[in-house]
Design an enzyme around this catalytic site. Structure first.
Site, PDB file in Angstrom:
ATOM      1  N   CYS A 118       1.068   3.271   7.247  1.00 43.03           N
ATOM      2  CA  CYS A 118       1.063   2.759   5.863  1.00 43.03           C
ATOM      3  C   CYS A 118       2.486   2.938   5.355  1.00 43.03           C
ATOM      4  O   CYS A 118       2.789   3.874   4.633  1.00 43.03           O
ATOM      5  CB  CYS A 118       0.066   3.543   5.016  1.00 43.03           C
ATOM      6  SG  CYS A 118      -1.650   3.217   5.417  1.00 43.03           S
ATOM      7  N   ASP A 169      -3.781  -4.926   8.500  1.00 39.45           N
ATOM      8  CA  ASP A 169      -4.613  -3.771   8.152  1.00 39.45           C
ATOM      9  C   ASP A 169      -4.610  -2.794   9.325  1.00 39.45           C
ATOM     10  O   ASP A 169      -5.055  -3.146  10.422  1.00 39.45           O
ATOM     11  CB  ASP A 169      -6.033  -4.277   7.854  1.00 39.45           C
ATOM     12  CG  ASP A 169      -6.904  -3.189   7.262  1.00 39.45           C
ATOM     13  OD1 ASP A 169      -6.779  -2.018   7.688  1.00 39.45           O
ATOM     14  OD2 ASP A 169      -7.717  -3.511   6.375  1.00 39.45           O
ATOM     15  N   ASP A 186       0.544   7.953   5.869  1.00 33.13           N
ATOM     16  CA  ASP A 186       0.836   8.289   4.472  1.00 33.13           C
ATOM     17  C   ASP A 186      -0.121   7.415   3.651  1.00 33.13           C
ATOM     18  O   ASP A 186       0.225   6.324   3.229  1.00 33.13           O
ATOM     19  CB  ASP A 186       2.309   7.965   4.184  1.00 33.13           C
ATOM     20  CG  ASP A 186       2.756   8.409   2.809  1.00 33.13           C
ATOM     21  OD1 ASP A 186       2.236   9.422   2.307  1.00 33.13           O
ATOM     22  OD2 ASP A 186       3.639   7.745   2.237  1.00 33.13           O
ATOM     23  N   CYS A 239      -0.065  11.638  -1.854  1.00 34.27           N
ATOM     24  CA  CYS A 239       0.565  12.206  -3.052  1.00 34.27           C
ATOM     25  C   CYS A 239      -0.507  12.441  -4.120  1.00 34.27           C
ATOM     26  O   CYS A 239      -0.276  12.228  -5.296  1.00 34.27           O
ATOM     27  CB  CYS A 239       1.689  11.324  -3.572  1.00 34.27           C
ATOM     28  SG  CYS A 239       1.165   9.703  -4.115  1.00 34.27           S
TER      29      CYS A 239
HETATM   30  C1  LIG Z   1       1.366   5.745  -0.283  1.00 37.47           C
HETATM   31  S1  LIG Z   1       1.820   4.120   0.031  1.00 37.47           S
HETATM   32  C2  LIG Z   1       2.937   4.305   1.387  1.00 37.47           C
HETATM   33  C3  LIG Z   1       4.313   4.782   0.974  1.00 37.47           C
HETATM   34  C4  LIG Z   1       5.294   4.768   2.132  1.00 37.47           C
HETATM   35  N1  LIG Z   1       4.808   5.545   3.257  1.00 37.47           N
HETATM   36  C5  LIG Z   1       6.647   5.310   1.718  1.00 37.47           C
HETATM   37  O1  LIG Z   1       6.947   6.482   1.960  1.00 37.47           O
HETATM   38  O2  LIG Z   1       7.431   4.528   1.160  1.00 37.47           O
HETATM   39  C6  LIG Z   1       0.410   3.498   0.826  1.00 37.47           C
HETATM   40  C7  LIG Z   1       0.590   2.141   1.479  1.00 37.47           C
HETATM   41  O3  LIG Z   1      -0.599   1.865   2.203  1.00 37.47           O
HETATM   42  C8  LIG Z   1      -0.738   0.462   2.267  1.00 37.47           C
HETATM   43  N2  LIG Z   1      -2.129   0.212   2.693  1.00 37.47           N
HETATM   44  C9  LIG Z   1      -3.273   0.375   1.985  1.00 37.47           C
HETATM   45  N3  LIG Z   1      -4.335   0.093   2.762  1.00 37.47           N
HETATM   46  C10 LIG Z   1      -3.867  -0.238   3.995  1.00 37.47           C
HETATM   47  C11 LIG Z   1      -4.475  -0.616   5.230  1.00 37.47           C
HETATM   48  N4  LIG Z   1      -5.797  -0.715   5.339  1.00 37.47           N
HETATM   49  N5  LIG Z   1      -3.669  -0.892   6.275  1.00 37.47           N
HETATM   50  C12 LIG Z   1      -2.330  -0.816   6.161  1.00 37.47           C
HETATM   51  N6  LIG Z   1      -1.697  -0.468   5.017  1.00 37.47           N
HETATM   52  C13 LIG Z   1      -2.457  -0.166   3.954  1.00 37.47           C
HETATM   53  C14 LIG Z   1      -0.365   0.003   0.877  1.00 37.47           C
HETATM   54  O4  LIG Z   1       0.037  -1.340   0.900  1.00 37.47           O
HETATM   55  C15 LIG Z   1       0.790   0.965   0.542  1.00 37.47           C
HETATM   56  O5  LIG Z   1       2.022   0.352   0.825  1.00 37.47           O
END
Ligand SMILES: C[S@@+](CC[C@H](N)C(=O)[O-])C[C@H]1O[C@@H](n2cnc3c(N)ncnc32)[C@H](O)[C@@H]1O
Length: 306
Positions: A118, A169, A186, A239
């Site tokens: 993520c 995903d 994350d 977070c």
């Molecule tokens: C907490 S943020 C990540 C922050 C990033 N790791 C950083 O340090 O900049 C969570 C991310 O998960 C992504 N996300 C949510 N559900 C997801 C899924 N099923 N598969 C992949 N990405 C996903 C969102 O688009 C978002 O960008």
């Protein structure tokens, strides 16, 4: 009790159950302060001394941060971040100290294969690349393409070559089974540890949305754990400060995954009181560490697993 009323009752309840009244009040006071700005120095382009000198010459006050040799905190107002010396040159990235701790807990090594499941907008992906000396391969996956564009911009600005982007995903990628030395998850979360950064965040989530997030987090953890080679590492981080998205997700995963165990980090310095959970996970309470709230845990897949 006044300060408690600036947060929804259900959030106060979640914190009271973990902290008690006096500590919950301190946490609420901290969450009502203006957010701090920390920089993570890119050692592939510069040194912390060079950044300190450049910022101080521009009249910007900074101080170093315990536990993090490549981090600086801006003191007072610094104006537009993008106009500060070193931004365009890729000398540093804005990233809170607690988010920087996640990269150190993952402890990626040059030449490894790492999957950031993520990844967008890439704060931690670019940290991983820097820690690996930009040597090896990082698959940066996320389902939100607009946020991945930001990741692309950030890695170009920092001049990093080892990052490869995947849109989709992470619960459905099948090409990564048993390929990674390390995986970072994350996970998307309710953000209860960073509400001071988003004015509306404290009202956006509900107990119901936390339940939905918890299901998503468990699905992501179950699937992305299959990306890890036998003997490899997965770091789960959020977070948020809600046990349903943290401790309970990890406990449920471990209960059905006998080939995984929690590993205490060696050679990684984390603030003492954040390290002190008997279960081995790290919980950064913002008012104790003066950094964003975070939960992180390092898991290792045993060598005899397939
Ligand atoms: C907490 S943020 C990540 C922050 C990033 N790791 C950083 O340090 O900049 C969570 C991310 O998960 C992504 N996300 C949510 N559900 C997801 C899924 N099923 N598969 C992949 N990405 C996903 C969102 O688009 C978002 O960008």
């Amino acid at each position: 009790m006044g300060i408690l009323h600036s947060f929804p009752d259900w959030i106060i309840q979640v914190w009271l159950e973990q902290l008690g009244l006096a500590d919950t009040e301190k946490l609420c006071e901290w969450m009502n302060q203006s957010p701090t700005i920390d920089l993570r120095i890119n050692p592939l382009r510069t040194s912390i001394e060079e950044v300190e000198t450049a910022l101080q010459s521009a009249g910007v006050l900074v101080r170093r941060i315990p536990y993090l040799p490549q981090a600086l905190r801006l003191i007072g107002s610094a104006g537009s971040i993008q106009k500060l010396p070193g931004f365009r040159e890729g000398w540093w990235t804005v990233q809170d100290s607690s988010a920087q701790l996640v990269g150190h807990l993952l402890d990626p090594q040059p030449g490894e294969v790492v999957i950031d499941a993520c990844a967008a907008p890439g704060g931690k992906t670019t940290h991983i690349a820097e820690l690996m000396g930009d040597k090896g391969k990082i698959w940066a996956c996320d389902r939100t393409s607009s946020r991945l564009r930001k990741l692309q911009e950030n890695s170009q600005r920092l001049n990093l070559q080892s990052i490869q982007i995947y849109t989709g995903d992470s619960r459905h990628f099948n090409q990564f089974q048993n390929t990674a030395d390390r995986v970072l998850l994350d996970a998307p979360c309710s953000g209860l540890g960073t509400m001071h950064r988003h004015a509306d965040a404290r009202w956006r989530q509900t107990p119901e949305s936390v339940r939905e997030l918890s299901v998503l987090q468990q699905e992501l953890l179950t699937h992305t754990s299959t990306f890890v080679k036998a003997g490899g590492v997965l770091v789960y981080a959020t977070c948020t400060l809600h046990p349903a998205e943290n401790e309970q997700v990890i406990s449920a995963f471990l209960a059905k995954s006998p080939d995984w165990q929690i590993e205490s980090p060696s050679g990684v310095e984390l603030p003492d009181s954040a390290c002190n959970t008997p279960q081995g996970w790290f919980k950064v309470w913002p008012h104790r560490q003066d950094m964003d709230g975070f939960f992180m845990v390092r898991l290792r897949k045993t060598n005899n697993s397939e």
